[in-house]
Design an enzyme around this catalytic site. Structure first.
Site, PDB file in Angstrom:
ATOM      1  N   CYS A  79       0.772  -1.231  -0.129  1.00  0.00           N
ATOM      2  CA  CYS A  79       0.086   0.112  -0.152  1.00  0.00           C
ATOM      3  C   CYS A  79       0.726   1.201  -0.207  1.00  0.00           C
ATOM      4  CB  CYS A  79      -1.055  -0.032   1.228  1.00  0.00           C
ATOM      5  SG  CYS A  79      -2.118  -1.494   1.395  1.00  0.00           S
ATOM      6  N   HIS A 135      -2.130   7.390   4.450  1.00  0.00           N
ATOM      7  CA  HIS A 135      -1.282   6.147   4.745  1.00  0.00           C
ATOM      8  C   HIS A 135       0.321   6.519   4.315  1.00  0.00           C
ATOM      9  CE1 HIS A 135      -1.022   1.431   4.706  1.00  0.00           C
ATOM     10  NE2 HIS A 135      -0.849   2.154   6.148  1.00  0.00           N
TER      11      HIS A 135
END
Length: 468
Positions: A79, A135
């Site tokens: 990710c 993130h």
């Protein structure tokens, strides 16, 4: 006198013609596009309708069919690295983000000296917004989205939060403009609602850059029951995953509909991909025939379903087989936006537009799929090399799991063997040497990975991002 009037008239006519030509060119020059980038999380390559999935994705299918399907589109195997690559147009090994993800306790993020895509587009006059998963660091205010180029922020900083309570590891993680926010609801719904609102309220005097990184379909696998009903024949956890993907597809349809209702569809570029391949294929996700899964360097980990849609600029039904990488969106979008390409750090991305609209070859002579201390991979033309060190430990781990033997070097001819069934390393030593030299040159440029385990005394704050 008559001659003077003749000369003046001739010059006036010429100037008029030049002005008309200039105006005509100005009218022909396309306006800067609005850009909507939608990123799915942990979606399998085989989990879209155009790749034969039993899960219905009508909105994604429609947008893909109406533009260009990018059938050899690469990302990073995890990710945060993919997000770092997208935000900067640079491989994450240049940021120290090539290993693992930015964990909730991490005391680092995307380095502050990196020029980000929203910064570049905002400098060019764009309104910039993110609604979804960041993130890329939150341990200090300087790392938050509104400090990295976004005018507006909505959503969460961490991965793997609860879809309904918006809590990760005991800390609350939902924010608007980087301030605690308590909107209630299923996160996929909230993200789509906010994205649609931003589009509806956007001032069309400025172009819009809207980044929508959903946390769907990442674990924990949660979805309102009605989305699972059409998939009663599927076993859990794939049934819930199918419902999550159906909800995501619905959300994408809502965003596309908001673009049309705003009247900006003809000048809006919509990009879509997953951030990495699907985890646990065959149980949760499907990567189709591609080998591997999330966190691996096989095609199932780094090649994802992707498309680009722009009515009138991208021909419907286009299929792009040229290898592209998510780092390419940075220079491609800057060029389309008329933004400056001047920056201190060199880009790894290349302009992908000719490959998408003209059928040109890949802009890359090599794509680095990743380089880590113990492994890495590179694609050069039709060939792909995977290298590993510390093979003995990996082999022991594989043996415990009854997994196939771990090879130190694997060479695949991707155009002939896209599912990586035949390792040609022993048969093609010259090609191995050629690709290894290319790989080693790039690997030598990597900075040490920043990933660290959680400190033993770490405690989650009440609200993520507000601990300092």
């Amino acid at each position: 006198m008559r001659e003077l009037r003749t000369i003046v008239a001739a010059w006036s006519g010429l100037l008029g013609m030049l002005a008309t030509a200039g105006a005509s060119r100005a009218e022909e020059a396309p306006p800067r596009p609005n850009v909507v980038v939608i990123l799915a999380d942990d979606m399998g390559w085989g989990d879209v309708g155009w790749h034969g999935s039993e899960i219905k994705t009508p909105n994604l299918d429609r947008l893909a069919a109406g533009g260009a399907k990018l059938e050899q589109f690469y990302v990073q195997p995890l990710c945060s690295p993919t997000r770092a690559a997208f935000m900067t147009g640079r491989y994450p090994m240049r940021h120290g983000l090539q290993v693992g993800v930015v964990r909730p306790w991490a005391r680092y993020g995307l380095p502050l000296d990196e020029r980000t895509l929203p910064q570049a587009l905002r400098d060019a006059g764009y309104e910039t917004a993110i609604t979804g998963k960041w993130h890329l660091g939150h341990f200090q205010p300087a790392y938050l989205p509104t400090r990295r180029g976004f005018d507006h922020q909505y959503g969460h900083y961490n991965g793997a939060l609860d879809y309904n309570t918006h809590v990760r590891d005991g800390g609350f993680d939902w924010h608007r403009d980087d301030k605690e926010n308590h909107d209630e609801g299923y996160s996929t719904h909230l993200i789509a609602r906010e994205a649609s609102r931003l589009i509806a309220e956007h001032d069309v005097a400025r172009p819009l850059f809207l980044y929508v990184p959903f946390n769907a379909v990442h674990a924990p696998h949660q979805v309102p029951e009605r989305y699972k009903e059409p998939y009663a024949a599927l076993a859990e956890p794939r049934r819930t995953y199918a419902g999550m993907l159906a909800a995501l597809d619905e959300a994408v349809g809502q965003i596309a509909s908001a673009v049309e209702k705003k009247g900006i569809g003809a000048n809006t570029l919509i990009l879509f991909s997953s951030d990495n391949g699907g985890p646990n294929p065959g149980v949760v996700t499907s990567n189709g025939p591609l080998r591997g899964q999330k966190a691996t360097l096989y095609e199932g980990g780094v090649r994802v379903a992707a498309f680009a849609n722009w009515p009138g600029r991208i021909k419907p039904g286009t299929v792009v087989n040229a290898p592209l990488h998510i780092v390419d969106w940075f220079p491609t979008l800057l060029k389309l936006a008329g933004a400056s390409s001047e920056q201190p750090q060199p880009l790894d991305g290349r302009d992908a537009w000719p490959a998408i609209v003209e059928g040109a070859a890949s802009p890359h002579d090599a794509i680095l799929l990743n380089t880590e201390p113990n492994r890495g991979a590179i694609r050069v033309g039709d060939w792909k090399l995977i290298v590993r060190s510390n093979v003995e430990a990996a082999a022991k781990k594989a043996a415990r799991k009854n997994a196939p033997r771990v090879e130190p070097v694997e060479l695949f001819h991707i155009s002939a063997d896209p599912n990586e069934k035949t390792n040609l390393a022993a048969r093609e030593p010259a090609k191995v040497a050629e690709l290894r030299a290319r790989y080693d040159a790039l690997a030598a440029q990597a900075v040490p990975p920043k990933a660290r385990p959680a400190p033993p005394d770490f405690k989650s704050p009440r609200v993520w991002g507000e601990s300092d």
